[in-house]
Design a protein around this motif. Sequence first.
Motif, mmCIF file in Angstrom:
data_model
loop_
_atom_site.group_PDB
_atom_site.id
_atom_site.type_symbol
_atom_site.label_atom_id
_atom_site.label_comp_id
_atom_site.label_asym_id
_atom_site.label_seq_id
_atom_site.Cartn_x
_atom_site.Cartn_y
_atom_site.Cartn_z
ATOM 1 N N VAL A 151 -45.658 106.571 -1.076
ATOM 2 C CA VAL A 151 -46.299 106.714 0.236
ATOM 3 C C VAL A 151 -45.317 106.315 1.330
ATOM 4 O O VAL A 151 -45.124 107.028 2.325
ATOM 5 C CB VAL A 151 -47.569 105.842 0.305
ATOM 6 N N ARG A 152 -44.666 105.174 1.163
ATOM 7 C CA ARG A 152 -43.719 104.701 2.181
ATOM 8 C C ARG A 152 -42.479 105.580 2.221
ATOM 9 O O ARG A 152 -41.906 105.824 3.287
ATOM 10 C CB ARG A 152 -43.346 103.249 1.894
ATOM 11 N N LEU A 153 -42.058 106.073 1.051
ATOM 12 C CA LEU A 153 -40.875 106.919 1.002
ATOM 13 C C LEU A 153 -41.103 108.228 1.741
ATOM 14 O O LEU A 153 -40.250 108.682 2.517
ATOM 15 C CB LEU A 153 -40.504 107.195 -0.465
ATOM 16 N N GLU A 154 -42.255 108.854 1.505
ATOM 17 C CA GLU A 154 -42.528 110.122 2.170
ATOM 18 C C GLU A 154 -42.735 109.923 3.670
ATOM 19 O O GLU A 154 -42.412 110.805 4.470
ATOM 20 C CB GLU A 154 -43.760 110.785 1.544
ATOM 21 N N THR A 155 -43.258 108.767 4.058
ATOM 22 C CA THR A 155 -43.421 108.483 5.477
ATOM 23 C C THR A 155 -42.075 108.311 6.163
ATOM 24 O O THR A 155 -41.850 108.790 7.277
ATOM 25 C CB THR A 155 -44.261 107.203 5.665
ATOM 26 N N SER A 156 -41.154 107.626 5.477
ATOM 27 C CA SER A 156 -39.847 107.343 6.087
ATOM 28 C C SER A 156 -38.909 108.537 6.014
ATOM 29 O O SER A 156 -37.951 108.628 6.766
ATOM 30 C CB SER A 156 -39.195 106.159 5.370
ATOM 31 N N ARG A 157 -39.173 109.448 5.055
ATOM 32 C CA ARG A 157 -38.316 110.624 4.846
ATOM 33 C C ARG A 157 -36.869 110.202 4.605
ATOM 34 O O ARG A 157 -35.962 110.524 5.357
ATOM 35 C CB ARG A 157 -38.425 111.575 6.040
ATOM 36 N N MET A 158 -36.665 109.511 3.463
ATOM 37 C CA MET A 158 -35.345 109.030 3.103
ATOM 38 C C MET A 158 -34.894 109.713 1.800
ATOM 39 O O MET A 158 -35.141 109.210 0.704
ATOM 40 C CB MET A 158 -35.361 107.510 2.934
#
Length: 943
Positions: free
Chosen positions: A641-648
């Motif tokens: 969830v956090r990864l897709e939000t940050s787009r890293m």
Amino acid sequence: MTAGSSQGNMAEDLPLVGRAEVVAELLEILRTVRKGKVGTVVLTGPSGSGKTAVLEYFLEHCRTVARGVRVLSAMGDEWEAQFALAGYSQLMLTLPLRSAKDYDGGPALAAAPVAALTAAQVVNYAATLSTHLEGLQSHGSVVVAVDDVNKLDVESLRILTFVMRRLHGKRVLFLLTLNLVDAARVPAGVLDFLTGHQVVRIPLEPLSPQQVQDLARRLFGIDLSATAAHGLVRHTEGLPQLIVELLQELPAETWQAWFPTLPPTSRIRARVRSILDAASPGLISIAEAASVLGRSAGLAELSRVSGVDSLMEVLDEGHRAGLLRLSVDQASSAVVFHDPGTAEAIYEQILPSRRIALHRLAAEAVQPEGEQLGHRVSATPGPDEALAEELEEFARRQATVGAWQDASTALFSASRLSLDIRSRNDRLLRAVDALVGSGDIARAQMWAGAVDALPSSPLRSSVLGYLSTVSGQNDSAQTQLEMAWRTSNPEREPAAAAQVAQRFVLHGVASWDGPLITGWAERAMALTAPGTPAHVESEAIYGLGLYAQGRPAEAEASYQRAFAHAAENAQKQRVQMGAGWLALRLDNAESALVNFESAAPTEYRGGSLRISLWAEAWLARTHLVLGNWDAAAATITRASVRLETSRMPLIRPLLYWTAAELWSMRGDWDRARYYVSQAAVQPGTYRAMQVPASLARARFHEARADYESALAVLQPLTELDPWTEERVSFWPWQDSYVNALVMTDQLDAAESFLTAFERVPRQRDVPSDSARMAWARGRLLAAQGDPETAREHFEAALGHLRGLNRPYLRARISFAFGQSMRRAGKRRLASSVLRAARDLYDSLGAATYVERCDRELKATGLDVGNLPDPADPVLTAVSDHHAQLTAQERAVAELVAGGATNKEAARALFLAEKTVQYHLTRLYRKMGIRSRSELAAVFRAKD
């Protein structure tokens, strides 16, 4: 059409995104009710969660699709709740017959102002309702539906509960919706029943980002990015009503860009206006102050900003109006708004002059320096160089402790308040740089065009190089960082040059290039003092560079020094992440677990989302290694969830490699394929992305016994990620590569690679590395026809793991050991080892390999727990022809009957393809059949 026969189609065609499982559960309960069992179901969830929509959809199905179902319905209403029997009257009026004679002997239906009923009256009304329900259910099933039961009048609630408790053996389903947050008027005894064990309670969960993407596509034709979907969920708390309203009201282009906040919906605006129009001046002041203060709206701050002294009286008014509530726990108290979007709706209607005045008051009321500055910025619409300089100094101090998000926010504000263009551009560049440091890549990428348009400078090139690195753009990062270094001046501006050098360190670790890491880290640390950001971040990665060059002892010593230098703030997060990375590679997984768990959170001491996501990706891997697979799955879910939000993109393959492997082993092939696709990268990306992306695919193919595909994926790694005397690979793929070569009969290639790999000198033996080499050698020797020596190597491999908690690796080795011994004819040894492998895989939930172990155990012919049933149609067919299948023939028969080709069966059973054909010929003759289709028919008859 019955409820059962239509259930599958409903789930597919359901327009209510994210609610298919709820509807399916309701249909299943209805099927049970139709067999003569009263059921009570309560749909729970906050306002806007879709309770009414689910209820209406289900009732429409009952009326139009399910045959023989009568529906009685009522709806709770705040205004009608002041009339006794209002809800009861609604139910009675939906009865199919309404002539006067049908109600003879029953109580009057007219609702009246609230007056408590006597117990006898409640029983009388309940008896009337029960009589009608019993009469109706004699002709078919009955659904009694009450929407917003928490808004029903108390008398109707008591009657309804009385009936639900006492009606038995009837085909009646009571279906109610309940908002527990707004259940103040529900009597305690009624609420206890509605939430008790006699009632099926189905909570409506918030929509997930994936479900929001599906909803946007299906209802509005909008393709939401993962970032937009996560932002929408965060803003609306996943409530379907708010999500639909925003998607409906805002232009489609809204969702193509990064957005910090979203406006309130028209309904929320109207609701807020309605409440404020009827509110006292005190409540209006409290609401405005709370919207300005945000999360800092504690009682003391609220009183000071609003100017209201008698807070509790006004808060009671706001609570009754459904506008706000007081949240109190052991750590703090705060005033929060009832619905998402309410704060924004209130804030936007405050007059500009009033808003500035409130922010000035808030700046004096709040304690944290960052919040004080934020309110001062909001109260300053024009340039203010003095405030800009204060913000810049604050950002510098926050950067020193690694709080990059705070630093970024302050620098963006300082840029807006700057008087001259050069200061504005410089602060903007450093704001974007801090944004990348914080891990908010989605927002940083939105600024990339603005940064690119600025005049060329070392800082501009450094920022673009930094952004390219975390975005996984290897070539672009190299070009920009080289430009930044060439144009920098280490003697005159050492801090700026050290920052460029530190970016090269990150570039080096993404490339897994030891000399590049250590060379630039030493340069960065020489230019800066210990404790400064560039120094700490370089020192945190320096040990990995030493390990990548085959110097583990020096690497460990470097982390001991780094921990001694790291302060107890967000900068320590970097050191913990790097130390955990090294510890995992050196088989100290328990220490790695502690470090990764400490490095992952950012809530209390700040820190970087970028570092946190690295830590969580490795934490999931550590859980997998240690056999904590449920914890690994939970970490993947949280981090994704956090990864897709940050787009890293830099971290995606690492996290999804573990996910793909986990779900491949557990046999969830759809989920495994999804994560394999999520881990995929484009050519030209970093080695730290390409290797785990390849391993995700390889593990997927290996789990399916597709060794040709696994080999095709692993072959390029021999050049991409070599292990030499000067370079140590971090990723464990070499044993899988040897195994794929052996399983595809490329024994010479396997011998050549493994011999060279074994000869590489190592400063220290790592037990898991030794175990992998030993089992790879055992696998090869068994295939070469030397089972005795192979056994020695397999046993040595397991011996290397003695004392280590490595159930997954132990299971992999034991499976290969047992399979190899079974092929060599050592059936008793094979059975013993395979049973151990099966138990380990079963404890991990690795259904794919539990099934393969069972197949191998059957092939030994010795495992009593897996002997065929004497009543099995296959054996019946065999006995009819006075024949008996061997264990290996039976294993071949099961695979081929299931659709496997000879090659696939050979791979799965570790046999030569000619051997499979030989077994098929023999079993055809024994069973009196002539083809694969006849064999499959026999097995279908068994099923």
